[in-house]
Design an enzyme around this catalytic site. Sequence first.
Site, PDB file in Angstrom:
ATOM      1  N   LYS A  34      -0.774  -2.156   1.664  1.00 18.48           N
ATOM      2  CA  LYS A  34      -0.912  -3.352   0.825  1.00 18.48           C
ATOM      3  C   LYS A  34      -0.897  -4.634   1.672  1.00 18.48           C
ATOM      4  O   LYS A  34      -0.459  -4.623   2.828  1.00 18.48           O
ATOM      5  CB  LYS A  34       0.210  -3.359  -0.223  1.00 18.48           C
ATOM      6  CG  LYS A  34       0.132  -2.162  -1.198  1.00 18.48           C
ATOM      7  CD  LYS A  34       1.171  -2.292  -2.306  1.00 18.48           C
ATOM      8  CE  LYS A  34       1.095  -1.107  -3.262  1.00 18.48           C
ATOM      9  NZ  LYS A  34       2.030  -1.282  -4.418  1.00 18.48           N
ATOM     10  N   PHE A  88       4.603  -7.168 -15.044  1.00 17.50           N
ATOM     11  CA  PHE A  88       4.288  -7.394 -13.634  1.00 17.50           C
ATOM     12  C   PHE A  88       2.796  -7.284 -13.321  1.00 17.50           C
ATOM     13  O   PHE A  88       2.385  -7.446 -12.176  1.00 17.50           O
ATOM     14  CB  PHE A  88       5.089  -6.437 -12.743  1.00 17.50           C
ATOM     15  CG  PHE A  88       4.829  -4.965 -12.985  1.00 17.50           C
ATOM     16  CD1 PHE A  88       3.730  -4.328 -12.410  1.00 17.50           C
ATOM     17  CD2 PHE A  88       5.677  -4.211 -13.780  1.00 17.50           C
ATOM     18  CE1 PHE A  88       3.495  -2.974 -12.624  1.00 17.50           C
ATOM     19  CE2 PHE A  88       5.440  -2.857 -14.008  1.00 17.50           C
ATOM     20  CZ  PHE A  88       4.346  -2.242 -13.431  1.00 17.50           C
ATOM     21  N   ARG A 130       3.656  11.187  -1.696  1.00 10.49           N
ATOM     22  CA  ARG A 130       4.624  10.445  -2.522  1.00 10.49           C
ATOM     23  C   ARG A 130       6.030  10.568  -1.915  1.00 10.49           C
ATOM     24  O   ARG A 130       6.801   9.610  -1.919  1.00 10.49           O
ATOM     25  CB  ARG A 130       4.621  10.965  -3.969  1.00 10.49           C
ATOM     26  CG  ARG A 130       3.332  10.713  -4.731  1.00 10.49           C
ATOM     27  CD  ARG A 130       3.107   9.277  -5.107  1.00 10.49           C
ATOM     28  NE  ARG A 130       4.126   8.725  -5.966  1.00 10.49           N
ATOM     29  CZ  ARG A 130       3.990   7.605  -6.683  1.00 10.49           C
ATOM     30  NH1 ARG A 130       2.856   6.911  -6.632  1.00 10.49           N
ATOM     31  NH2 ARG A 130       4.961   7.159  -7.427  1.00 10.49           N
ATOM     32  N   THR A 176       9.317   3.733  -5.644  1.00 14.23           N
ATOM     33  CA  THR A 176       8.579   2.483  -5.883  1.00 14.23           C
ATOM     34  C   THR A 176       9.397   1.265  -5.449  1.00 14.23           C
ATOM     35  O   THR A 176       8.855   0.313  -4.879  1.00 14.23           O
ATOM     36  CB  THR A 176       8.242   2.367  -7.393  1.00 14.23           C
ATOM     37  OG1 THR A 176       7.538   3.552  -7.797  1.00 14.23           O
ATOM     38  CG2 THR A 176       7.400   1.138  -7.685  1.00 14.23           C
ATOM     39  N   HIS A 233       0.471   2.115  -1.370  1.00 16.91           N
ATOM     40  CA  HIS A 233       0.164   2.847  -2.597  1.00 16.91           C
ATOM     41  C   HIS A 233      -0.084   4.299  -2.240  1.00 16.91           C
ATOM     42  O   HIS A 233      -0.669   4.592  -1.198  1.00 16.91           O
ATOM     43  CB  HIS A 233      -1.112   2.272  -3.246  1.00 16.91           C
ATOM     44  CG  HIS A 233      -1.662   3.157  -4.332  1.00 16.91           C
ATOM     45  ND1 HIS A 233      -1.166   3.146  -5.617  1.00 16.91           N
ATOM     46  CD2 HIS A 233      -2.620   4.128  -4.300  1.00 16.91           C
ATOM     47  CE1 HIS A 233      -1.821   4.052  -6.342  1.00 16.91           C
ATOM     48  NE2 HIS A 233      -2.698   4.665  -5.568  1.00 16.91           N
TER      49      HIS A 233
HETATM   50  P1  IDP Z   1       3.980   3.500  -7.641  1.00 16.68           P
HETATM   51  O1  IDP Z   1       3.236   2.538  -6.729  1.00 16.68           O
HETATM   52  O2  IDP Z   1       5.230   4.009  -6.998  1.00 16.68           O
HETATM   53  O3  IDP Z   1       3.079   4.590  -8.170  1.00 16.68           O
HETATM   54  P2  IDP Z   1       3.771   2.289 -10.270  1.00 16.68           P
HETATM   55  O4  IDP Z   1       4.775   2.455 -11.345  1.00 16.68           O
HETATM   56  O5  IDP Z   1       2.473   3.019 -10.409  1.00 16.68           O
HETATM   57  O6  IDP Z   1       4.484   2.652  -8.883  1.00 16.68           O
HETATM   58  O7  IDP Z   1       3.483   0.729 -10.140  1.00 16.68           O
HETATM   59  C1  IDP Z   1       2.382   0.254  -9.394  1.00 16.68           C
HETATM   60  C2  IDP Z   1       2.848  -0.889  -8.536  1.00 16.68           C
HETATM   61  O8  IDP Z   1       3.256  -1.968  -9.382  1.00 16.68           O
HETATM   62  C3  IDP Z   1       4.077  -0.595  -7.682  1.00 16.68           C
HETATM   63  O9  IDP Z   1       3.750  -0.006  -6.441  1.00 16.68           O
HETATM   64  C4  IDP Z   1       4.674  -1.969  -7.500  1.00 16.68           C
HETATM   65  O10 IDP Z   1       3.996  -2.693  -6.475  1.00 16.68           O
HETATM   66  C5  IDP Z   1       4.376  -2.643  -8.822  1.00 16.68           C
HETATM   67  N1  IDP Z   1       5.512  -2.508  -9.734  1.00 16.68           N
HETATM   68  C6  IDP Z   1       5.904  -1.409 -10.431  1.00 16.68           C
HETATM   69  N2  IDP Z   1       6.999  -1.660 -11.176  1.00 16.68           N
HETATM   70  C7  IDP Z   1       7.314  -2.953 -10.940  1.00 16.68           C
HETATM   71  C8  IDP Z   1       8.361  -3.810 -11.418  1.00 16.68           C
HETATM   72  O11 IDP Z   1       9.225  -3.429 -12.214  1.00 16.68           O
HETATM   73  N3  IDP Z   1       8.357  -5.102 -10.943  1.00 16.68           N
HETATM   74  C9  IDP Z   1       7.409  -5.575 -10.068  1.00 16.68           C
HETATM   75  N4  IDP Z   1       6.407  -4.791  -9.599  1.00 16.68           N
HETATM   76  C10 IDP Z   1       6.374  -3.492 -10.031  1.00 16.68           C
HETATM   77 MG    MG Z   2       1.425   4.496  -9.391  1.00 15.33          MG
END
Ligand code: IDP
Ligand code: MG
Length: 138
Positions: free
Chosen positions: A10, A58, A86, A92, A116
């Site tokens: 990222k 977000f 993962r 996350t 990601h």
């Molecule tokens: P992941 O990247 O671990 O799969 P996801 O739930 O798919 O997590 O969320 C996508 C992206 O959105 C995360 O990598 C993170 O950058 C952002 N994100 C997820 N949850 C939050 C939050 O509660 N606050 C701020 N950003 C978040």
């Molecule tokens: Mg995700």
Amino acid sequence: MKEKTLCIIKPLAVQNGHIASITKDIDNSGFRMCALHMLQMTTNDAMHFYKVHAGKEFYDSLVAFMASGPVVVMVLEKENAVADFRKLIGNTDPQNADKGTIRAKYANDISHNAVHGSDSIENATKEIHFFFSDRELF
Ligand code: IDP
Ligand code: MG
């Protein structure tokens, strides 16, 4: 069975100079690199890529962040690539990520969590084809 998964380094991790370290950790974990691009996502790209999160509080800042600077996008292959990647990246929220994981080592916070990784084989296939054509996969 060999699987492919999508990794994005990222914008802030790129800006902070972590491309080489992250790529080395990935290599040391047995993933084979099948494709690699450095590019800047448009706002539309980021909206589409993260459309599953549309409507969440977000979402707008996530989209703006992902389009804010260059990213490195890679396709990675190994046995159980999706689940194993993962595991390698960690939770996350980097505060909850296991020691030694990429997010524990290189992330700033949950909104800027360095990388990601695809969350299922089905999404990996979609995400790979979002960025790469078949002739770019080796
Ligand atoms: P992941 O990247 O671990 O799969 P996801 O739930 O798919 O997590 O969320 C996508 C992206 O959105 C995360 O990598 C993170 O950058 C952002 N994100 C997820 N949850 C939050 C939050 O509660 N606050 C701020 N950003 C978040
Ligand atoms: Mg995700």
